[in-house]
Design a protein around this motif. Structure first.
Motif, short mmCIF file in Angstrom:
data_model
loop_
_atom_site.label_atom_id
_atom_site.label_comp_id
_atom_site.label_asym_id
_atom_site.label_seq_id
_atom_site.Cartn_x
_atom_site.Cartn_y
_atom_site.Cartn_z
N LYS A 168 -2.33 4.91 -4.97
CA LYS A 168 -2.35 3.45 -5.08
C LYS A 168 -3.66 3.01 -5.71
CE LYS A 168 -2.67 -1.01 -3.96
NZ LYS A 168 -3.81 -1.85 -4.38
N ARG A 200 1.19 -1.50 -6.65
CA ARG A 200 1.30 -0.08 -6.30
C ARG A 200 2.47 0.53 -7.06
NH1 ARG A 200 6.35 1.44 -3.50
NH2 ARG A 200 7.03 -0.34 -2.28
N GLN A 257 0.84 -1.19 0.00
CA GLN A 257 0.00 0.00 0.00
C GLN A 257 0.88 1.24 0.00
OE1 GLN A 257 -3.37 -0.28 -0.19
NE2 GLN A 257 -3.13 -2.51 -0.20
#
Length: 229
Positions: free
Chosen positions: A29, A35, A5
């Protein structure tokens, strides 16, 4: 660092060289798989190229390459370059050439019949149209960097120009060869020298007005010919 994340953020580095201010999210993200990771600025700082690995920052899962403007504009996937979905860690060359940006990255794709099913990360290079086509994929099919066939894993790659020539009147090919930034025609050869009334193609410049010939604007600090796509 290896988290799943994270957003892609730019910020100003303070004079202490450590702390930052004015943080701005360029690519969140979001809900996409993976990501944004390993961003790299284009030579003129207009664009950022980055990867989107699906396993934190590692190159062991899937991964695509993307291009985005430094204001978060014109985000596009580099589908032609990373069609294998195993591409990571892109880096721009320090200068544009031939009407393209050049980006080196690592990929675990097959290489002809030499590396088939090896799943071994190797270095590949793609050309990105300059300027990038708005709203469409500006990348081109990548080519393999030879000399890695018998190597283990290839990691992050970075371009670097050769050391410049400090002494005047030494043979050169273009301005980037010379510390003065100017490679001057002297008879049948070119040698390092100083700027004349204007900058010849391939020589250093600060603006388009510095360049002698029409159709050779100042790009990344050098007068360069613009080629049709």
């Amino acid at each position: 660092f290896d988290q799943n994340q994270a957003d892609l953020v730019v910020a100003d580095v303070n004079p202490d060289g450590i702390t930052v201010t004015n943080q701005k999210v360029i690519v969140p993200k979001g809900n996409d798989v993976g990501r944004p990771a390993y961003p790299n600025f284009s030579p003129g700082n207009e664009w950022i190229v980055f990867g989107r690995p699906t396993q934190g920052a590692r190159s062991t899962g899937n991964g695509k390459l993307f291009l985005v403007g430094t204001e978060g504009n014109d985000l596009v996937m580099l589908e032609k370059a990373s069609s294998d979905n195993k591409s990571f860690n892109p880096t721009f060359a320090p200068l544009r050439a031939g009407g393209y940006f050049w980006v080196v990255f690592m990929s675990r794709r097959d290489y002809g019949n030499t590396l088939v099913g090896a799943n071994r990360q190797q270095l590949w290079i793609t050309a990105i149209n300059d300027p990038p086509n708005a709203g469409t994929d500006p990348s081109n099919p990548p080519f393999y960097v030879r000399g890695q066939e018998d190597c283990a894993l290839s990691e992050n790659a970075y371009f670097a120009p050769d050391p410049c020539i400090e002494e005047p009147n030494k043979v050169c090919e273009s301005g980037i060869d010379c510390c003065s930034g100017h490679c001057i025609q002297m008879g049948e050869i070119k040698v390092c020298g100083e700027k004349g009334p204007c900058s010849e193609p391939g020589n250093a410049c600060e603006s388009d007005a510095d360049c002698c010939e029409p159709g050779t604007p100042c790009i990344d600090g050098y007068c360069q010919q613009v080629f049709p796509q």
